[in-house]
Design a protein around this motif. Sequence first.
Motif, short mmCIF file in Angstrom:
data_model
loop_
_atom_site.label_atom_id
_atom_site.label_comp_id
_atom_site.label_asym_id
_atom_site.label_seq_id
_atom_site.Cartn_x
_atom_site.Cartn_y
_atom_site.Cartn_z
N UNK A 122 0.81 -1.21 0.00
CA UNK A 122 0.00 0.00 0.00
C UNK A 122 0.85 1.28 0.00
N UNK A 123 1.82 1.36 0.89
CA UNK A 123 2.67 2.54 0.97
C UNK A 123 3.44 2.73 -0.34
N UNK A 124 3.99 1.65 -0.86
CA UNK A 124 4.72 1.72 -2.13
C UNK A 124 3.78 2.16 -3.25
N UNK A 125 2.57 1.65 -3.26
CA UNK A 125 1.59 2.03 -4.29
C UNK A 125 1.32 3.52 -4.23
N UNK A 126 1.12 4.05 -3.04
CA UNK A 126 0.88 5.48 -2.89
C UNK A 126 2.08 6.28 -3.38
#
Length: 124
Positions: free
Chosen positions: A109-113
């Motif tokens: 999730x963090x990487x996607x953001x």
Amino acid sequence: MELKQIKGDYTVCRISELSELTQEIQASQFWFFGKTDEELSLVCETALVPKESIEREDGFRAFRIEGTLDFSLTGILSRLSAVLADHGIGIFAVSTFQTDYILVKKENYKKAMEKLIQAGYTFP
């Protein structure tokens, strides 16, 4: 384009009967249900997954495309998914009448953001 984080942990599951869509699930702020000739699929908060679910995949976080997407607009979901695919991030997408929602595994999730922000998307 603006994206909004949806709070909570989510599960994608298969259920066997409509009766498994409890009032608690239906009262929650974020859930999706799909029915085809082959299956009944449900996306809901992990804490609300029916005990009788046939299969389940836990560990999703979600965000949505802000605003109402006109049906004449093309490629919005495709561009988002391409950014994530280019960085090895799988998605589960859900579309509604107004907009699209993207679910990714919590560990991505963090990487996607970060990758979406680098690509010009914003999270208020």
